[in-house]
Scaffold this motif. Structure first.
Motif, short mmCIF file in Angstrom:
data_model
loop_
_atom_site.label_atom_id
_atom_site.label_comp_id
_atom_site.label_asym_id
_atom_site.label_seq_id
_atom_site.Cartn_x
_atom_site.Cartn_y
_atom_site.Cartn_z
N GLN A 68 -17.75 26.31 49.03
CA GLN A 68 -17.05 27.58 48.86
C GLN A 68 -16.64 27.79 47.41
O GLN A 68 -16.60 28.92 46.91
N LYS A 69 -16.33 26.71 46.71
CA LYS A 69 -15.85 26.84 45.33
C LYS A 69 -16.92 27.38 44.40
O LYS A 69 -16.59 27.90 43.31
N TYR A 70 -18.19 27.30 44.80
CA TYR A 70 -19.25 27.84 43.97
C TYR A 70 -19.47 29.33 44.20
O TYR A 70 -19.82 30.05 43.28
N ILE A 71 -19.30 29.79 45.44
CA ILE A 71 -19.63 31.18 45.75
C ILE A 71 -18.45 32.12 45.62
O ILE A 71 -18.64 33.33 45.42
N ASN A 72 -17.21 31.61 45.75
CA ASN A 72 -16.00 32.43 45.65
C ASN A 72 -15.03 31.82 44.66
O ASN A 72 -15.00 30.60 44.48
N ALA A 73 -14.20 32.67 44.04
CA ALA A 73 -13.11 32.21 43.18
C ALA A 73 -11.90 33.08 43.46
O ALA A 73 -12.02 34.28 43.67
N LYS A 74 -10.72 32.48 43.49
CA LYS A 74 -9.51 33.22 43.80
C LYS A 74 -9.06 34.09 42.62
O LYS A 74 -8.90 33.59 41.51
N ALA A 75 -8.86 35.38 42.89
CA ALA A 75 -8.46 36.31 41.84
C ALA A 75 -7.10 35.95 41.27
O ALA A 75 -6.83 36.17 40.08
N GLU A 76 -6.21 35.40 42.10
CA GLU A 76 -4.85 35.10 41.66
C GLU A 76 -4.80 33.99 40.61
O GLU A 76 -3.86 33.93 39.81
N THR A 77 -5.81 33.12 40.61
CA THR A 77 -5.77 31.97 39.69
C THR A 77 -7.00 31.87 38.80
O THR A 77 -7.16 30.90 38.08
N LEU A 175 -15.55 45.19 33.02
CA LEU A 175 -16.69 44.87 32.16
C LEU A 175 -16.38 45.03 30.67
O LEU A 175 -17.20 44.68 29.83
N ASP A 176 -15.22 45.55 30.36
CA ASP A 176 -14.85 45.78 28.97
C ASP A 176 -14.43 44.46 28.31
O ASP A 176 -13.44 43.85 28.68
N LYS A 177 -15.18 44.04 27.30
CA LYS A 177 -14.93 42.76 26.65
C LYS A 177 -13.62 42.72 25.87
O LYS A 177 -13.16 41.65 25.48
N PHE A 178 -13.02 43.88 25.65
CA PHE A 178 -11.83 43.93 24.80
C PHE A 178 -10.53 44.10 25.59
O PHE A 178 -9.46 44.21 25.00
N LYS A 179 -10.61 44.11 26.91
CA LYS A 179 -9.40 44.24 27.72
C LYS A 179 -8.64 42.90 27.78
O LYS A 179 -9.25 41.83 27.78
N GLY A 180 -7.32 43.00 27.85
CA GLY A 180 -6.49 41.81 27.91
C GLY A 180 -6.30 41.32 29.33
O GLY A 180 -6.66 42.00 30.30
N THR A 181 -5.68 40.15 29.45
CA THR A 181 -5.50 39.50 30.75
C THR A 181 -4.76 40.39 31.74
O THR A 181 -5.17 40.54 32.89
N ASP A 182 -3.66 40.99 31.33
CA ASP A 182 -2.86 41.81 32.23
C ASP A 182 -3.66 43.01 32.74
O ASP A 182 -3.57 43.36 33.93
N GLN A 183 -4.43 43.64 31.88
CA GLN A 183 -5.25 44.78 32.29
C GLN A 183 -6.33 44.37 33.28
O GLN A 183 -6.63 45.09 34.23
N LEU A 184 -6.89 43.21 33.06
CA LEU A 184 -7.96 42.72 33.94
C LEU A 184 -7.40 42.34 35.31
O LEU A 184 -7.97 42.70 36.35
N LEU A 185 -6.29 41.64 35.33
CA LEU A 185 -5.70 41.22 36.60
C LEU A 185 -5.24 42.42 37.42
O LEU A 185 -5.24 42.37 38.66
N ALA A 186 -4.88 43.49 36.76
CA ALA A 186 -4.36 44.67 37.45
C ALA A 186 -5.39 45.35 38.34
O ALA A 186 -5.04 46.09 39.26
#
Length: 232
Positions: A68-77, A175-186
């Protein structure tokens, strides 16, 4: 966990929906599974489709189950774990789909397959990350993992996880390479549960080698022995 999905559409519709060019031939897929070579769009090449293996390559998985660790990854971590942090920062992708399958447990050994789609049957995408590695033979391979989040009201019958589904504006952020962590997690929270529907499908979806259009059709819920059940 998400381990099966579909992409029952045409090359033309894919290119139109995702505003990206597909140089390879494409045939509708009704029962997509890990280890298969599949179309995705990466943050490095957002104007074209790439073809990467889901989870691991077929050679890597030979004679052993795909973890499972190869096909899925937890968004929270995904931004914290050593195994995914670099990919979150530099190698993000979206995975086109038009539906996916999940299983409802109705007994110790019985699971009923369901197909989940948007009410309007539209194309959408999962959020993902990808990796590049060199095999023992020196061949460069690319793989992707699909992100999951906590199950909403629609998905709780199938377990505690569901895939992260992106809206169009969220795809551009992811897909934006310039977005920060908070924007991506949102953007990794998933759609409104009321916008999607789930219905029972044939037990044949359990067989990875069956990739046929009838798998998309609604059927009466049946157990593993072919008997109708009272669970819908």
């Amino acid at each position: 966990m998400c381990e099966r999905y579909s992409l029952a559409t045409t090359k033309q519709d894919l290119e139109s929906r995702f505003e990206a060019e597909m140089l390879d031939n494409f045939q509708p897929r009704y029962n997509i599974a890990p280890t298969q070579l599949l179309p995705i769009i990466t943050s490095e090449s957002p104007r074209g489709f790439s073809h990467f293996y889901w989870g691991v390559t077929p050679e890597f998985s030979k004679n052993k189950p795909v973890s499972q660790k190869y096909i899925n990854a937890k968004a929270e971590t995904v931004h914290l774990k050593a195994s995914s942090k670099s990919a979150f920062q530099r190698r993000r992708c979206i995975i086109p789909a038009d539906g996916y399958y999940m299983w409802k447990k109705v007994g110790k050994k019985t699971k009923i397959p369901y197909r989940i789609t948007f009410h309007d049957k539209r194309l959408f995408s999962f959020a993902g990350i990808w990796e590049e590695f060199e095999s023992e033979s020196g061949k460069v391979n690319h793989t992707f993992s699909l992100l999951t989040t906590e199950a909403d009201a629609l998905h709780q019958d199938f377990g505690d996880r569901m895939p992260v589904i992106l809206e169009r504006d969220q795809e551009k952020i992811w897909l934006d390479k310039f977005k920060g962590t908070d924007q991506l997690l949102a953007v990794l929270h998933g759609p409104d549960a009321g916008s999607m529907t789930a219905y029972t499908v044939s037990q044949m979806v359990n067989q990875i080698n069956v990739d046929a259009e009838f798998l998309l059709k609604k059927t009466g819920p049946m157990d593993q022995f072919g008997n109708y059940t009272l669970f819908g």
